[in-house]
Structures are given as C-alpha cells and as structure tokens.
Design a protein around this motif. Structure first.
Motif, mmCIF file in Angstrom:
data_model
loop_
_atom_site.group_PDB
_atom_site.id
_atom_site.type_symbol
_atom_site.label_atom_id
_atom_site.label_comp_id
_atom_site.label_asym_id
_atom_site.label_seq_id
_atom_site.Cartn_x
_atom_site.Cartn_y
_atom_site.Cartn_z
ATOM 1 N N CYS A 161 24.177 -22.886 96.445
ATOM 2 C CA CYS A 161 24.419 -23.701 97.641
ATOM 3 C C CYS A 161 25.769 -23.365 98.269
ATOM 4 N N ALA A 162 26.799 -23.224 97.430
ATOM 5 C CA ALA A 162 28.135 -22.945 97.951
ATOM 6 C C ALA A 162 28.166 -21.618 98.703
ATOM 7 N N GLU A 163 27.529 -20.601 98.135
ATOM 8 C CA GLU A 163 27.524 -19.286 98.771
ATOM 9 C C GLU A 163 26.757 -19.287 100.084
ATOM 10 N N ALA A 164 25.801 -20.210 100.209
ATOM 11 C CA ALA A 164 25.028 -20.314 101.452
ATOM 12 C C ALA A 164 25.657 -21.288 102.448
ATOM 13 N N GLY A 165 26.826 -21.860 102.088
ATOM 14 C CA GLY A 165 27.481 -22.810 102.980
ATOM 15 C C GLY A 165 26.778 -24.147 103.072
ATOM 16 N N LEU A 166 26.072 -24.524 101.964
ATOM 17 C CA LEU A 166 25.290 -25.755 101.948
ATOM 18 C C LEU A 166 25.947 -26.797 101.055
ATOM 19 N N VAL A 167 25.592 -28.061 101.280
ATOM 20 C CA VAL A 167 26.015 -29.126 100.382
ATOM 21 C C VAL A 167 25.081 -29.142 99.178
ATOM 22 N N GLY A 168 25.650 -28.986 98.002
ATOM 23 C CA GLY A 168 24.891 -29.099 96.759
ATOM 24 C C GLY A 168 25.469 -30.231 95.937
ATOM 25 N N ALA A 169 24.633 -31.173 95.526
ATOM 26 C CA ALA A 169 25.115 -32.351 94.811
ATOM 27 C C ALA A 169 24.207 -32.641 93.617
ATOM 28 N N VAL A 170 24.764 -33.375 92.653
ATOM 29 C CA VAL A 170 24.023 -33.773 91.453
ATOM 30 C C VAL A 170 24.020 -35.298 91.379
ATOM 31 N N GLY A 171 22.887 -35.872 91.016
ATOM 32 C CA GLY A 171 22.723 -37.319 91.048
ATOM 33 C C GLY A 171 23.281 -38.062 89.856
ATOM 34 N N HIS A 172 24.576 -37.939 89.624
ATOM 35 C CA HIS A 172 25.233 -38.758 88.598
ATOM 36 C C HIS A 172 25.555 -40.115 89.224
ATOM 37 N N ILE A 173 24.583 -40.984 89.185
ATOM 38 C CA ILE A 173 24.611 -42.210 89.978
ATOM 39 C C ILE A 173 25.680 -43.200 89.538
ATOM 40 N N GLU A 174 26.139 -43.120 88.285
ATOM 41 C CA GLU A 174 27.115 -44.096 87.814
ATOM 42 C C GLU A 174 28.421 -44.025 88.605
ATOM 43 N N ARG A 175 28.746 -42.877 89.152
ATOM 44 C CA ARG A 175 29.963 -42.786 89.975
ATOM 45 C C ARG A 175 29.905 -43.729 91.171
ATOM 46 N N PHE A 176 28.685 -44.088 91.577
ATOM 47 C CA PHE A 176 28.521 -44.923 92.759
ATOM 48 C C PHE A 176 28.256 -46.383 92.395
ATOM 49 N N ASN A 177 28.360 -46.700 91.095
ATOM 50 C CA ASN A 177 28.245 -48.090 90.674
ATOM 51 C C ASN A 177 29.488 -48.846 91.145
ATOM 52 N N PRO A 178 29.322 -50.000 91.789
ATOM 53 C CA PRO A 178 30.486 -50.696 92.344
ATOM 54 C C PRO A 178 31.536 -51.072 91.301
ATOM 55 N N ALA A 179 31.102 -51.390 90.072
ATOM 56 C CA ALA A 179 32.073 -51.758 89.030
ATOM 57 C C ALA A 179 32.952 -50.571 88.672
ATOM 58 N N LEU A 180 32.362 -49.384 88.574
ATOM 59 C CA LEU A 180 33.143 -48.205 88.221
ATOM 60 C C LEU A 180 33.996 -47.726 89.389
ATOM 61 N N GLN A 181 33.488 -47.875 90.611
ATOM 62 C CA GLN A 181 34.307 -47.494 91.752
ATOM 63 C C GLN A 181 35.536 -48.397 91.865
ATOM 64 N N GLU A 182 35.344 -49.689 91.609
ATOM 65 C CA GLU A 182 36.479 -50.610 91.632
ATOM 66 C C GLU A 182 37.424 -50.322 90.474
ATOM 67 N N LEU A 183 36.880 -49.996 89.299
ATOM 68 C CA LEU A 183 37.700 -49.654 88.140
ATOM 69 C C LEU A 183 38.561 -48.429 88.434
ATOM 70 N N ARG A 184 37.930 -47.392 88.969
ATOM 71 C CA ARG A 184 38.713 -46.180 89.262
ATOM 72 C C ARG A 184 39.784 -46.462 90.308
ATOM 73 N N ARG A 185 39.448 -47.238 91.339
ATOM 74 C CA ARG A 185 40.429 -47.542 92.376
ATOM 75 C C ARG A 185 41.645 -48.237 91.785
ATOM 76 N N ARG A 186 41.419 -49.215 90.930
ATOM 77 C CA ARG A 186 42.519 -49.964 90.324
ATOM 78 C C ARG A 186 43.301 -49.117 89.321
ATOM 79 N N THR A 187 42.590 -48.286 88.569
ATOM 80 C CA THR A 187 43.271 -47.406 87.618
ATOM 81 C C THR A 187 44.131 -46.388 88.344
ATOM 82 N N GLU A 188 43.575 -45.811 89.413
ATOM 83 C CA GLU A 188 44.306 -44.822 90.190
ATOM 84 C C GLU A 188 45.541 -45.440 90.847
ATOM 85 N N ALA A 189 45.463 -46.746 91.171
ATOM 86 C CA ALA A 189 46.595 -47.443 91.779
ATOM 87 C C ALA A 189 47.650 -47.830 90.751
ATOM 88 N N GLY A 190 47.391 -47.546 89.475
ATOM 89 C CA GLY A 190 48.379 -47.815 88.438
ATOM 90 C C GLY A 190 48.335 -49.204 87.851
#
Length: 328
Positions: free
Chosen positions: A107-136
């Motif tokens: 996909c990268a060589e063809a200039g396309l978006v290639g993605a993998v469905g690791h859905i947990e990254r989009f779980n609201p609890a984990l997104q909020e956790l990462r945001r707060r962790t990243e903020a220190g």
C-alpha cells in the motif's frame, strides 16, 4: 464531494459489524460486498454477494475492508493494493510476519492508505488513558498489565489465542506507552484439543524500560478486558468491555519508623472514575480510516505497526516453544 465508494470482503462474525458501520458513517457509500461462503448474517441488503476480491475490485471501489479469515489476508490485501484500493485489514495483518512483510509495503509503495483493525486503540477508555498518560498525569510509567479472557469462540479456527486476542494487548501496550517491545518471555497451554494454543501468559519489557504482563485465554467462563497502567502517582485501570477508566491515586502517609524511612512506599489514596464521551470503537476506527483516505488526518493503525505487533506475537510463540526469553 461524492461519497467514497467502499467495498467489504468477508461477511462473517466481524464482517457483519463492518457492513453496519460502513452504512452508518457519513461520506462513505457501501457499494459492493463479497464472500465466497455467502451471507450467513443477511447483511448484504440489496447488494449482490460477489464471489471474490476480483469481483469486488471490478465494482469500482476506492476503499475496502478485509474481514476474511487470517490466512487469506495477504492475497486479498495484495490484490487490492495492486488495484489502487485503500485497504483496512482486520487484525492480525497476516497469518505470518513473512506474509505481512509482503502486504505492508504494497500500500505504501502505491501511495495508498493501508491500515490494520486493531480496534482497542479506538476504545474510549484507552484513548482517554493514553491522553492522560501522555499529559503526565501518572508521572513515570512503571508497568502495563492486561487481562483478556473469556469463553472459547467457535468462530476462530485458523490461529491461536496469541495472534487472535493477544495481538490486541501487544498493540495497545506499545501504543499507550509509545514504545516498542524489547523482549518477551511466555508460557502457553493447549486444552481445547485444537492445534493452536488457547492460553498464554507473557512477561515483557519495552524499549523505554516499562515492564509488561499479559494474561490471555479462551478458557475462562468469566469475560474480562482490563488494562492496568501503574506509575509513580498511582494507577489507571481501563475496562474496555464497559469503556470505564478509573484512577487510583497514591496516598501519602509519613513514615516515622527510621529503619524503613528510606523506602517511600505508597498506600491507597483517592479513587476517581472519569466521565467522558463513549463512542463505539468500530465507528471511530472507520471514521479514522475514511479521514486518512481523504487526507484529513492519519491516526489509523498502519500496516507497519500491524506488522511489528505480529512479529512480537511470533516472538511470544517462539519463547513458549523454546523456553527462553526472546529479544526483538
């Protein structure tokens, strides 16, 4: 602007949910579906069920979701890339890292978006956790521990629990900590009578020094989806089944005993459960993929990241097989 023409291949247990969300989000029009096995859940609606990826491509799609069994991910992803179609492949990226190394750059060589469905990254609890962790808010992070267990899913037949469920925890751990795995040591067991493992325990270390621990199995009647991040100020506990995030703060009690005063231990402090918006993770994932295709943002799980996750999963299996710690 016209809606993006989307296709879906694989109408099984996960494909049916992709079909629903593709029809719900703005800016996307589901115009073609394919599955050589038919439509067991009746999600095709007024669309013909096409027989294969070639027929899906011939429908003139611009983006596609691949929800076929893992062993077919490589061939389908390569065909879509060759046809100039942006592609979201369900996790894991492929059955083996060797296969993933063919699909990831296509996909990268063809200039396309290639993605993998690791859905947990989009779980609201984990997104909020990462945001707060990243903020220190947690200070220095010491450990990330996960527990992912539940009853045996009859729908999974081509991979074991490490590549099916364990890849969730590998990906989310590296993502939350913003550091790749450095080493893993694992034990697996086979209790279901199948050739693949159905239980694993893993200890590991990330390149930034965070230690990790993961318990994953298909052998528990109790369903559990928990991520615990412990740091110098306390611990975050994310339940991704309910999308709740709780913070356990360190309590401060002065130590008057001279013999132990050099050790700064902690005790239980305040406990806070956060309130935040809780949107369906699959919908958020699809919106991220759509926006990446449109060039608006790029927070999808890339195929390169999906490949690294698969390489860690294979190191886990190698460790279990050899009885040694594997350095990545």
């Amino acid at each position: 602007m016209a809606d993006l023409r989307a296709g879906l291949i694989g109408l099984g247990a996960m494909g049916r949910h992709h079909a629903r969300v593709l029809r719900e989000i703005d800016g996307v029009d589901l115009v073609a579906v394919a599955d050589p096995g038919g439509d067991p859940y009746g999600v095709s609606g007024d669309l013909d069920v096409l027989p294969d990826v070639d027929a899906l491509i011939a429908a003139g799609i611009q983006m596609a979701v691949v929800a076929v069994p893992t062993v077919f991910h490589e061939d389908v992803a390569l065909a879509l890339a060759a046809a100039g179609v942006h592609t979201l492949v369900e996790k894991p990226i492929a059955a083996t890292s060797e296969a993933g190394r063919k699909g990831a750059p296509a996909c990268a060589e063809a200039g396309l978006v290639g993605a993998v469905g690791h859905i947990e990254r989009f779980n609201p609890a984990l997104q909020e956790l990462r945001r707060r962790t990243e903020a220190g808010e947690l200070g220095e992070v010491y450990q990330i521990a996960t527990r992912r267990q539940g009853p045996f899913p009859a729908r999974i037949a081509d991979v074991g629990v490490v590549k099916d469920l364990g890849t969730h925890d590998i990906d989310l751990t590296a993502w939350v900590a913003q550091s790749p795995f450095q080493s893993v040591a694992a034990q697996t067991t086979h209790r279901s009578g199948r050739p693949h493992e159905d239980m694993v325990t893993v200890t590991g270390r990330l390149e930034n020094g965070v230690v990790t621990n993961h318990v994953v199995n298909w052998l528990s009647p109790m369903k559990e989806r928990v991520t615990i991040v412990t740091g110098e100020r306390g611990a975050f506990v994310a339940d991704t089944g309910t999308a709740d995030l709780t913070f356990y703060a360190n309590g401060v009690i002065p130590t008057e005993w001279e013999a132990v005063s050099a050790f700064r231990g902690v005790s239980e402090g305040d406990v806070t459960r956060y309130a935040f918006a809780k949107r369906e993770p699959l919908r958020v994932e699809h919106e991220a993929f759509r926006d990446a295709v449109l060039g608006l943002r790029h927070d999808v799980v890339t195929m390169e990241e999906g490949l690294r996750t698969l390489e860690v999963a294979e190191a886990v299996l190698d460790s279990s097989r050899t009885g040694t710690m594997i350095t990545l």
